[in-house]
Design an enzyme around this catalytic site. Structure first.
Site, PDB file in Angstrom:
ATOM      1  N   ASP A  32       0.820  -1.227   0.000  1.00 47.09           N
ATOM      2  CA  ASP A  32       0.000   0.000   0.000  1.00 47.09           C
ATOM      3  C   ASP A  32       0.850   1.272   0.000  1.00 47.09           C
ATOM      4  O   ASP A  32       0.332   2.376   0.101  1.00 47.09           O
ATOM      5  CB  ASP A  32      -0.937   0.004   1.218  1.00 47.09           C
ATOM      6  CG  ASP A  32      -0.178  -0.066   2.539  1.00 47.09           C
ATOM      7  OD1 ASP A  32       1.082  -0.009   2.523  1.00 47.09           O
ATOM      8  OD2 ASP A  32      -0.819  -0.160   3.600  1.00 47.09           O
ATOM      9  N   GLU A  34       3.192   2.185   2.237  1.00 41.18           N
ATOM     10  CA  GLU A  34       3.795   2.586   3.514  1.00 41.18           C
ATOM     11  C   GLU A  34       5.203   1.987   3.628  1.00 41.18           C
ATOM     12  O   GLU A  34       5.498   0.966   3.022  1.00 41.18           O
ATOM     13  CB  GLU A  34       2.921   2.098   4.683  1.00 41.18           C
ATOM     14  CG  GLU A  34       1.576   2.807   4.740  1.00 41.18           C
ATOM     15  CD  GLU A  34       0.704   2.359   5.913  1.00 41.18           C
ATOM     16  OE1 GLU A  34       1.141   1.489   6.694  1.00 41.18           O
ATOM     17  OE2 GLU A  34      -0.419   2.883   6.025  1.00 41.18           O
ATOM     18  N   ARG A  90      15.361  26.370   1.069  1.00 42.02           N
ATOM     19  CA  ARG A  90      15.244  27.583   0.257  1.00 42.02           C
ATOM     20  C   ARG A  90      13.950  28.362   0.501  1.00 42.02           C
ATOM     21  O   ARG A  90      13.905  29.556   0.277  1.00 42.02           O
ATOM     22  CB  ARG A  90      15.432  27.242  -1.224  1.00 42.02           C
ATOM     23  CG  ARG A  90      16.899  26.931  -1.534  1.00 42.02           C
ATOM     24  CD  ARG A  90      17.150  26.662  -2.979  1.00 42.02           C
ATOM     25  NE  ARG A  90      16.601  25.403  -3.408  1.00 42.02           N
ATOM     26  CZ  ARG A  90      16.542  25.017  -4.674  1.00 42.02           C
ATOM     27  NH1 ARG A  90      16.987  25.806  -5.625  1.00 42.02           N
ATOM     28  NH2 ARG A  90      16.051  23.843  -4.996  1.00 42.02           N
ATOM     29  N   HIS A 125      20.356  31.624   3.923  1.00 41.12           N
ATOM     30  CA  HIS A 125      20.209  32.948   3.334  1.00 41.12           C
ATOM     31  C   HIS A 125      19.577  33.871   4.364  1.00 41.12           C
ATOM     32  O   HIS A 125      20.252  34.596   5.061  1.00 41.12           O
ATOM     33  CB  HIS A 125      19.384  32.834   2.049  1.00 41.12           C
ATOM     34  CG  HIS A 125      19.260  34.129   1.325  1.00 41.12           C
ATOM     35  ND1 HIS A 125      18.244  34.417   0.463  1.00 41.12           N
ATOM     36  CD2 HIS A 125      20.029  35.240   1.352  1.00 41.12           C
ATOM     37  CE1 HIS A 125      18.391  35.641  -0.009  1.00 41.12           C
ATOM     38  NE2 HIS A 125      19.471  36.156   0.510  1.00 41.12           N
ATOM     39  N   LYS A 187      21.246  38.705  -9.475  1.00 41.13           N
ATOM     40  CA  LYS A 187      20.188  37.829  -9.988  1.00 41.13           C
ATOM     41  C   LYS A 187      18.843  38.209  -9.372  1.00 41.13           C
ATOM     42  O   LYS A 187      18.748  38.444  -8.176  1.00 41.13           O
ATOM     43  CB  LYS A 187      20.523  36.373  -9.639  1.00 41.13           C
ATOM     44  CG  LYS A 187      19.492  35.372 -10.094  1.00 41.13           C
ATOM     45  CD  LYS A 187      19.983  33.945  -9.930  1.00 41.13           C
ATOM     46  CE  LYS A 187      19.592  33.343  -8.612  1.00 41.13           C
ATOM     47  NZ  LYS A 187      20.065  31.977  -8.424  1.00 41.13           N
ATOM     48  N   THR A 222      20.136  29.255 -13.591  1.00 44.81           N
ATOM     49  CA  THR A 222      21.103  30.267 -13.148  1.00 44.81           C
ATOM     50  C   THR A 222      22.423  30.110 -13.903  1.00 44.81           C
ATOM     51  O   THR A 222      22.969  31.081 -14.444  1.00 44.81           O
ATOM     52  CB  THR A 222      21.342  30.117 -11.621  1.00 44.81           C
ATOM     53  OG1 THR A 222      20.102  30.291 -10.951  1.00 44.81           O
ATOM     54  CG2 THR A 222      22.355  31.120 -11.110  1.00 44.81           C
TER      55      THR A 222
HETATM   56  C1  R5P Z   1      19.855  30.169  -5.096  1.00 40.90           C
HETATM   57  O1  R5P Z   1      19.837  31.142  -4.442  1.00 40.90           O
HETATM   58  C2  R5P Z   1      20.958  29.166  -5.118  1.00 40.90           C
HETATM   59  O2  R5P Z   1      22.135  29.635  -4.561  1.00 40.90           O
HETATM   60  C3  R5P Z   1      21.179  28.681  -6.530  1.00 40.90           C
HETATM   61  O3  R5P Z   1      21.684  29.750  -7.300  1.00 40.90           O
HETATM   62  C4  R5P Z   1      19.914  28.192  -7.134  1.00 40.90           C
HETATM   63  O4  R5P Z   1      19.316  27.270  -6.276  1.00 40.90           O
HETATM   64  C5  R5P Z   1      20.133  27.569  -8.478  1.00 40.90           C
HETATM   65  O5  R5P Z   1      18.899  27.173  -8.956  1.00 40.90           O
HETATM   66  P1  R5P Z   1      18.663  26.892 -10.494  1.00 40.90           P
HETATM   67  O6  R5P Z   1      19.682  25.893 -10.940  1.00 40.90           O
HETATM   68  O7  R5P Z   1      17.268  26.317 -10.541  1.00 40.90           O
HETATM   69  O8  R5P Z   1      18.757  28.179 -11.219  1.00 40.90           O
END
Ligand code: R5P
Length: 287
Positions: A32, A34, A90, A125, A187, A222
């Site tokens: 199931d 679990e 995050r 952060h 960014k 990124t």
């Molecule tokens: C964000 O602040 C982190 O330091 C990375 O830059 C981020 O998690 C990268 O995410 P992605 O690959 O989706 O752009």
């Protein structure tokens, strides 16, 4: 205190590099869905170390909690969770009304089950220390020294680049160790896969080998955007170096197609890009 390490299946390679006594356990799913968890090793007053990277955390969390509590009930003197990648860090703020602040909630779920937490480059952060949300002994290690070592060995004239302000904590450390210049880009994230990056004038760094350094590659948006902007200013042979290669969906192939020279990550999450071994660092933190 003697130590036994109980490893989640996807971390077997990292556990082997750590050369610790292996604890035996079984995890399977009932029909199931679990989780069934059974500890097979004898556990007395040992420190029980659970090695579980918390990428894709939802399916791993329940068996992790079951394992931790069972080890405690069997008499383990200390439960240490080694989560080389610590997920749910995050969403550390309610960005919009009604959102769950999952970093805090996840920490409050795990904390009662563990005595200590060791992780690598957690995404700190808006929280400045793990202790702000985890109610246990915490150690946050950094792969920056491994990145610096990799750059020293593999790149003769590096320019270290951080794709956003948050990356400056790693980038500055790496740049100082390898004695290279560094630049930080700006960014703005508009969505999961949509980032806007602004780059300063880097044209004066012609002849340098650009190395993008970040904690996480997830969608690779990124890195792809940053690499494109560097190329527009004439910088080529770009390397992407990150601690945690999450590589959501087709992120890895998209990043390869973006024409970067190399993609290197740590083995906090098993992946073909792994080129940095965190085993010795983790073992050092366990002493
Ligand atoms: C964000 O602040 C982190 O330091 C990375 O830059 C981020 O998690 C990268 O995410 P992605 O690959 O989706 O752009």
């Amino acid at each position: 205190m003697p130590q036994l390490i109980f490893t989640f299946p996807d971390q077997a390679a990292l556990a082997a590099n750590m050369h610790l006594s292996i604890g035996q356990w079984e995890w399977r799913q009932f029909p199931d869905g679990e989780s069934y968890v059974r500890v097979l090793s004898e556990v007395r007053s040992e420190e029980a170390i659970i090695l579980c990277s918390l990428n894709n955390p939802d399916p791993k969390t329940m068996p992790l909690l079951f394992l931790a509590r069972t080890l405690k009930e069997m008499g383990a003197g200390k439960i240490t969770l080694v989560a080389p990648y610590l997920g749910y860090m995050r969403q550390d703020k309610r960005f919009h009304d009604g959102e769950a602040v999952t970093s805090d909630i996840f920490a409050s779920i795990l904390s009662p089950f563990i005595d200590a937490l060791i992780t690598i480059d957690p995404h700190l952060h808006r929280h400045h220390a793990l202790e702000e949300i985890y109610r246990c002994e915490c150690k946050a290690l950094s792969a920056a020294s491994l990145m610096a070592e990799w750059i020293k060995t593999n790149r003769s004239k590096a320019l270290i680049i951080g794709p956003d302000m948050e990356s400056e904590q790693w980038v500055s450390q790496v740049a100082q160790t390898v004695d290279s210049p560094y630049v930080i880009l700006e960014k703005i994230r508009h969505g999961d896969r949509n980032v806007e990056i602004t780059i300063p004038d880097v044209a004066k760094y012609q002849g340098y080998q650009p190395v993008l350094v970040d904690d996480i590659i997830s969608t690779a948006g990124t890195m792809i955007k940053a690499a494109g902007l560097l190329r527009q200013q004439g910088l080529a042979d770009i390397t992407c170096l990150a601690t945690h290669g999450l590589f959501a969906a087709d992120a890895y192939s998209q990043l390869q197609k973006a024409g970067v020279k190399a993609i290197v990550t740590a083995n906090t999450i098993p992946h073909e890009s792994n080129g940095l071994d965190v085993a010795a660092m983790v073992v050092g933190a366990l002493c």
